[in-house]
Design a protein around this motif. Sequence first.
Motif, PDB file in Angstrom:
ATOM      1  N   ILE A  30      29.534  39.793  30.454  1.00 54.44           N
ATOM      2  CA  ILE A  30      30.304  38.570  30.226  1.00 54.44           C
ATOM      3  C   ILE A  30      31.138  38.217  31.456  1.00 54.44           C
ATOM      4  O   ILE A  30      31.191  37.065  31.883  1.00 54.44           O
ATOM      5  CB  ILE A  30      31.191  38.735  28.972  1.00 54.44           C
ATOM      6  CG1 ILE A  30      30.274  38.826  27.740  1.00 54.44           C
ATOM      7  CG2 ILE A  30      32.161  37.587  28.815  1.00 54.44           C
ATOM      8  CD1 ILE A  30      30.945  39.339  26.513  1.00 54.44           C
ATOM      9  N   ASP A  31      31.758  39.261  32.043  1.00 50.42           N
ATOM     10  CA  ASP A  31      32.545  39.030  33.261  1.00 50.42           C
ATOM     11  C   ASP A  31      31.674  38.435  34.361  1.00 50.42           C
ATOM     12  O   ASP A  31      32.080  37.504  35.071  1.00 50.42           O
ATOM     13  CB  ASP A  31      33.167  40.343  33.739  1.00 50.42           C
ATOM     14  CG  ASP A  31      34.318  40.765  32.822  1.00 50.42           C
ATOM     15  OD1 ASP A  31      34.815  39.886  32.083  1.00 50.42           O
ATOM     16  OD2 ASP A  31      34.683  41.955  32.835  1.00 50.42           O
ATOM     17  N   MET A  32      30.459  38.989  34.436  1.00 46.81           N
ATOM     18  CA  MET A  32      29.551  38.506  35.471  1.00 46.81           C
ATOM     19  C   MET A  32      29.196  37.047  35.227  1.00 46.81           C
ATOM     20  O   MET A  32      29.195  36.233  36.151  1.00 46.81           O
ATOM     21  CB  MET A  32      28.282  39.365  35.474  1.00 46.81           C
ATOM     22  CG  MET A  32      27.439  39.185  36.699  1.00 46.81           C
ATOM     23  SD  MET A  32      26.204  40.470  36.813  1.00 46.81           S
ATOM     24  CE  MET A  32      25.127  40.015  35.500  1.00 46.81           C
ATOM     25  N   ALA A  33      28.913  36.730  33.947  1.00 44.57           N
ATOM     26  CA  ALA A  33      28.562  35.352  33.617  1.00 44.57           C
ATOM     27  C   ALA A  33      29.688  34.413  34.004  1.00 44.57           C
ATOM     28  O   ALA A  33      29.472  33.318  34.542  1.00 44.57           O
ATOM     29  CB  ALA A  33      28.262  35.247  32.121  1.00 44.57           C
ATOM     30  N   LYS A  34      30.924  34.880  33.734  1.00 38.03           N
ATOM     31  CA  LYS A  34      32.068  34.040  34.067  1.00 38.03           C
ATOM     32  C   LYS A  34      32.187  33.870  35.578  1.00 38.03           C
ATOM     33  O   LYS A  34      32.485  32.781  36.089  1.00 38.03           O
ATOM     34  CB  LYS A  34      33.354  34.661  33.502  1.00 38.03           C
ATOM     35  CG  LYS A  34      33.528  34.378  32.006  1.00 38.03           C
ATOM     36  CD  LYS A  34      34.800  35.009  31.478  1.00 38.03           C
ATOM     37  CE  LYS A  34      34.911  34.818  29.982  1.00 38.03           C
ATOM     38  NZ  LYS A  34      35.809  35.816  29.375  1.00 38.03           N
ATOM     39  N   LEU A  35      31.931  34.986  36.280  1.00 38.99           N
ATOM     40  CA  LEU A  35      32.018  34.988  37.741  1.00 38.99           C
ATOM     41  C   LEU A  35      31.050  33.973  38.340  1.00 38.99           C
ATOM     42  O   LEU A  35      31.367  33.258  39.280  1.00 38.99           O
ATOM     43  CB  LEU A  35      31.691  36.398  38.256  1.00 38.99           C
ATOM     44  CG  LEU A  35      32.144  36.727  39.675  1.00 38.99           C
ATOM     45  CD1 LEU A  35      33.669  36.818  39.725  1.00 38.99           C
ATOM     46  CD2 LEU A  35      31.520  38.048  40.134  1.00 38.99           C
ATOM     47  N   TYR A  36      29.858  33.924  37.732  1.00 41.97           N
ATOM     48  CA  TYR A  36      28.863  32.978  38.240  1.00 41.97           C
ATOM     49  C   TYR A  36      29.018  31.587  37.639  1.00 41.97           C
ATOM     50  O   TYR A  36      28.120  30.770  37.696  1.00 41.97           O
ATOM     51  CB  TYR A  36      27.449  33.535  37.997  1.00 41.97           C
ATOM     52  CG  TYR A  36      27.102  34.621  38.968  1.00 41.97           C
ATOM     53  CD1 TYR A  36      26.702  34.280  40.275  1.00 41.97           C
ATOM     54  CD2 TYR A  36      27.199  35.956  38.629  1.00 41.97           C
ATOM     55  CE1 TYR A  36      26.399  35.277  41.181  1.00 41.97           C
ATOM     56  CE2 TYR A  36      26.913  36.951  39.537  1.00 41.97           C
ATOM     57  CZ  TYR A  36      26.505  36.612  40.819  1.00 41.97           C
ATOM     58  OH  TYR A  36      26.213  37.584  41.720  1.00 41.97           O
ATOM     59  N   LYS A  37      30.172  31.390  37.008  1.00 41.70           N
ATOM     60  CA  LYS A  37      30.515  30.079  36.460  1.00 41.70           C
ATOM     61  C   LYS A  37      29.477  29.552  35.453  1.00 41.70           C
ATOM     62  O   LYS A  37      29.088  28.378  35.492  1.00 41.70           O
ATOM     63  CB  LYS A  37      30.691  29.047  37.596  1.00 41.70           C
ATOM     64  CG  LYS A  37      31.752  29.396  38.613  1.00 41.70           C
ATOM     65  CD  LYS A  37      32.859  28.364  38.579  1.00 41.70           C
ATOM     66  CE  LYS A  37      33.973  28.571  39.589  1.00 41.70           C
ATOM     67  NZ  LYS A  37      34.347  29.936  39.932  1.00 41.70           N
ATOM     68  N   VAL A  38      28.993  30.453  34.611  1.00 41.16           N
ATOM     69  CA  VAL A  38      28.108  30.005  33.532  1.00 41.16           C
ATOM     70  C   VAL A  38      28.982  29.278  32.511  1.00 41.16           C
ATOM     71  O   VAL A  38      30.081  29.740  32.186  1.00 41.16           O
ATOM     72  CB  VAL A  38      27.398  31.207  32.863  1.00 41.16           C
ATOM     73  CG1 VAL A  38      26.518  30.744  31.705  1.00 41.16           C
ATOM     74  CG2 VAL A  38      26.585  31.970  33.886  1.00 41.16           C
ATOM     75  N   ALA A  69      30.734  27.699  29.166  1.00 39.63           N
ATOM     76  CA  ALA A  69      31.157  28.364  27.934  1.00 39.63           C
ATOM     77  C   ALA A  69      30.093  28.252  26.856  1.00 39.63           C
ATOM     78  O   ALA A  69      29.832  29.203  26.110  1.00 39.63           O
ATOM     79  CB  ALA A  69      32.475  27.757  27.442  1.00 39.63           C
ATOM     80  N   LYS A  70      29.448  27.071  26.791  1.00 44.08           N
ATOM     81  CA  LYS A  70      28.428  26.846  25.760  1.00 44.08           C
ATOM     82  C   LYS A  70      27.262  27.831  25.962  1.00 44.08           C
ATOM     83  O   LYS A  70      26.765  28.416  25.005  1.00 44.08           O
ATOM     84  CB  LYS A  70      27.928  25.409  25.875  1.00 44.08           C
ATOM     85  CG  LYS A  70      27.057  25.001  24.688  1.00 44.08           C
ATOM     86  CD  LYS A  70      26.552  23.569  24.838  1.00 44.08           C
ATOM     87  CE  LYS A  70      25.233  23.405  24.117  1.00 44.08           C
ATOM     88  NZ  LYS A  70      24.163  22.929  24.975  1.00 44.08           N
ATOM     89  N   ASP A  71      26.866  28.020  27.200  1.00 48.46           N
ATOM     90  CA  ASP A  71      25.769  28.934  27.479  1.00 48.46           C
ATOM     91  C   ASP A  71      26.152  30.378  27.203  1.00 48.46           C
ATOM     92  O   ASP A  71      25.329  31.160  26.727  1.00 48.46           O
ATOM     93  CB  ASP A  71      25.312  28.786  28.942  1.00 48.46           C
ATOM     94  CG  ASP A  71      24.392  27.594  29.097  1.00 48.46           C
ATOM     95  OD1 ASP A  71      23.912  27.107  28.048  1.00 48.46           O
ATOM     96  OD2 ASP A  71      24.178  27.151  30.237  1.00 48.46           O
ATOM     97  N   ILE A  72      27.406  30.723  27.508  1.00 49.08           N
ATOM     98  CA  ILE A  72      27.845  32.099  27.224  1.00 49.08           C
ATOM     99  C   ILE A  72      27.724  32.378  25.735  1.00 49.08           C
ATOM    100  O   ILE A  72      27.230  33.422  25.331  1.00 49.08           O
ATOM    101  CB  ILE A  72      29.302  32.332  27.714  1.00 49.08           C
ATOM    102  CG1 ILE A  72      29.337  32.295  29.238  1.00 49.08           C
ATOM    103  CG2 ILE A  72      29.843  33.663  27.186  1.00 49.08           C
ATOM    104  CD1 ILE A  72      30.655  32.658  29.864  1.00 49.08           C
ATOM    105  N   VAL A  73      28.125  31.393  24.907  1.00 48.39           N
ATOM    106  CA  VAL A  73      28.046  31.585  23.456  1.00 48.39           C
ATOM    107  C   VAL A  73      26.592  31.645  22.987  1.00 48.39           C
ATOM    108  O   VAL A  73      26.182  32.583  22.315  1.00 48.39           O
ATOM    109  CB  VAL A  73      28.824  30.480  22.710  1.00 48.39           C
ATOM    110  CG1 VAL A  73      28.557  30.553  21.210  1.00 48.39           C
ATOM    111  CG2 VAL A  73      30.318  30.612  22.980  1.00 48.39           C
ATOM    112  N   THR A  74      25.801  30.632  23.380  1.00 45.47           N
ATOM    113  CA  THR A  74      24.444  30.565  22.828  1.00 45.47           C
ATOM    114  C   THR A  74      23.486  31.568  23.463  1.00 45.47           C
ATOM    115  O   THR A  74      22.535  31.991  22.843  1.00 45.47           O
ATOM    116  CB  THR A  74      23.846  29.153  22.973  1.00 45.47           C
ATOM    117  OG1 THR A  74      23.896  28.796  24.357  1.00 45.47           O
ATOM    118  CG2 THR A  74      24.598  28.146  22.144  1.00 45.47           C
ATOM    119  N   ARG A  75      23.731  31.937  24.717  1.00 48.53           N
ATOM    120  CA  ARG A  75      22.763  32.833  25.362  1.00 48.53           C
ATOM    121  C   ARG A  75      23.243  34.269  25.464  1.00 48.53           C
ATOM    122  O   ARG A  75      22.450  35.168  25.721  1.00 48.53           O
ATOM    123  CB  ARG A  75      22.436  32.311  26.771  1.00 48.53           C
ATOM    124  CG  ARG A  75      21.578  31.093  26.680  1.00 48.53           C
ATOM    125  CD  ARG A  75      21.347  30.475  28.029  1.00 48.53           C
ATOM    126  NE  ARG A  75      20.547  29.291  27.872  1.00 48.53           N
ATOM    127  CZ  ARG A  75      19.219  29.281  28.067  1.00 48.53           C
ATOM    128  NH1 ARG A  75      18.596  30.359  28.420  1.00 48.53           N
ATOM    129  NH2 ARG A  75      18.550  28.174  27.896  1.00 48.53           N
TER     130      ARG A  75
END
Lengths: 255, 329
Positions: A154-162, A164-170
């Motif tokens: 999750i931290d990585m996803a945030k770091l790569y600016k993914v 919020a919607k994608d973080i939840v659904t993916r």
Amino acid sequence: MNKAKLKSIIVRFSPLITVGVFILIWYIAAIAVDIELILPRPALVFKELLALISGKTFWTAVGGTLSRSFTGFAISFALAMILAVAGFAIKPIHRAFSPLVIISRAIPTMSVILLSLIWLTSQTSPILISSLIMFPMFYSDFYSALNNIDKGVIDMAKLYKVGAKDIVTRLYIPNILPSVLDSVRSGISFNVKIVIAAEVLAQTRQSMGISMQISRVMLDTASLLAWTAAAVAISYALELIVELIKRFAVKWRRA
Amino acid sequence: MKKLFVAILIVIIAAAAVFTFAACNNEKGSIKIIVPDGAPALAIAKMLKDKPQFDKYEITYEIVPGAAEISAKIANGEADFAIAPTNIAANIYNKGTDIRIISANTFGNLYLVGTESVSDLSDLKGEVVYNIGMGGTPDLTFKYILNQMGIEYFASDVADETGAKVALHYVSSGAELIPLLKTGNAKFGILGEPAVSQALKNVSGSIRLFAIHDLWADVTEGLDYTQAVFVGRKDAIDKYEGIVEWLSDLLDENVDWIAANPAEAQAALADAGSTLTVALNKQIIRACNIGFVPAKYAKSDINAYLTAMASFNAAAIGGKMPEDTIYYQ
């Protein structure tokens, strides 16, 4: 036929063999006891079951019990999901709700049933009972499922600016889905059991619980066992449906 | 092959266990008399206290929780004699256990209680009447009475707005009905003594409106409401010669004894493990309607009662009317 093939056939049909052995033991026991009132023979119970299924009252009873089960299930599921997500996102909420969860987990099922009989009607108390009992189980399952997600990812996803919607659904949904479906699967048949127990005590009209109770009052053990077999079959069917959904969901996740 | 052998072994062991379990029920060295807890237990209160012994045989007297235990123990031979609800006696007989009805022993402990006065049953149209146990004998009896009086009814927890029908709603025991009457959620309910007395004491403004056995007499041209009977297994009756006459005298004697000694009757029940908590007095004992009528005189009342129960669902009496041989001659 070679040995390996025979083995695979045995493995495949082993559940059926177990059912067969169970019915055989039942049959032997029924002959030994030889009192229909205490233990009727399997054939009589199956005959009774067929008679039940062909009657209209059976389906209204099953429909009533299932609709109460689903309502109670939906309430506890939704409540547990909302609170688990809220508690996961904001830790103080989890702490604040912990006494509620502990109380609802520790409260004896029987006292919930007895109290709700005083407070509610015979149609609604099975719903309250099922949601109160299912809620803490769902809540802890969901909460730990959320906590088990790898923080690093999750931290990585945030770091790569993914987004919020994608973080939840993916990330979140696919990760918690298997364990959520596992707890739904084990919860769904447990829930039917609870609703039936509550219906017996609440004297709920058009329910499997009251039908069992009436069979008991009339010493109709064969019919009581037929209702029991029906309840087992329904629970099994529900679990099977959840299992199919799970398989489908896992495929979707991989795609 | 080894596994198959193990599986077969397991089946054999399980079957053997079941056989031995079934077999040990049939051995007994003494006579056992059982009675369901609650008002029916009063029918043998004096015997519970004195524990009279017949000839050289040892007799044990026991209170069991309810009708389910009565039927199971009479059917498997663990008990020889019992007080049983009349429909249960017919049920046991029809399911293949050879028993005899020796006497009728309770003649109605059910009452319609209300927090509002009504003068006639038809005044209950448009009201909800609570009853204990859907499909049980209080339910079937009340429906039968309503049918005979031409009063329509339906199962619902809300009253019929048009006021044409009586709504019937159910709770599983009197203990649940009393709070409902108290909070005003229920206005009318059918209860059995001693729960009736408990309700009248706890719910202000509640009154005993009708005795179900009086309504029964009204619709059956004066028949007795034979709610519970004394039954014996045929093998025990044959084995212990003279026991039926001996027990009949005791049951008859008990009727006057409980009427005169409510406190002693209560103590006898409590000592035998009854969960009855209401303080019994002469009035409550009278309302429990314990009596003793030998089967040959109670036969027509019992037959009418069973016919009425079977008119809703033959399963209530075990599928069919029992033959006349069920009555002890």
